[in-house]
Design a protein around this motif. Structure first.
Motif: not given
Length: 179
Positions: A19, A22-25, A156, A159
């Motif tokens: 996970s 897969g996070m962008r920020r 998110s 998160h």
């Protein structure tokens, strides 16, 4: 029972690391490297034990310190964009410390897979016989508390998945030490 807890801890840590990827920020290479390092340490300590627990300690603790410095420096310099990942970096730094502490505690308890694989010439004394269990409970409760705080501040769902699975993995590792 320990085998199920080992498997559960590894599976949850794998989901948490996935996970995170897969996070962008707020996620950079150091955060991903920290999650992969935790996963590698857990996997090695709980399965094949190529490296003794003290080597994982020598690798993970400096990595946690570097990650903690990385999350603190932008806040001191006033860089708002770099501060977004501060909570996640701090969480991962504490995760590294908790993981390596639990790996060392598992090595101190006779009968666990980690202690069987650990190369050690120590003998035990009766004075601190319950200390690994006390520390295991403290680390498990600390993971729950810190993840609860992180869940309240994160929006998110990735998160939230990361924080939840990493806390559950820490609790599973703590249960190995306690029981």
């Amino acid at each position: 029972m320990n085998d199920l807890l080992h498997l559960g801890a590894l599976a949850l840590a794998t989901i948490g690391a996935g996970s995170l990827i897969g996070m962008r920020r707020g996620v950079g290479a150091p955060e991903i490297a920290a999650a992969v390092l935790m996963l590698a340490g857990m996997g090695d300590a709980m399965t094949v034990a190529l490296l003794p627990p003290v080597v994982w300690f020598a690798v993970m603790l400096p990595a946690a310190i570097v990650l903690a410095i990385r999350c603190r420096v932008p806040a001191v310099l006033g860089d708002r964009s770099a501060r977004e990942g501060g909570t996640l970096s701090a969480h991962l730094a504490l995760g590294l410390v908790s993981t390596v502490a639990l790996i060392l505690l598992m090595a101190a308890i006779p009968g666990t897979d980690v202690s069987d694989a650990a190369v050690s010439s120590t003998h035990s004394h009766g004075g601190g016989a319950g200390m690994p269990q006390v520390l295991g409970v403290a680390l498990g409760l600390g993971a729950i508390l810190l993840s609860t705080i992180a869940l309240r501040s994160e929006r998110s769902w990735l998160h939230r998945v990361h924080h939840t699975t990493m806390a559950a993995s820490t609790v599973a590792m703590s249960a190995i030490v306690v029981f």
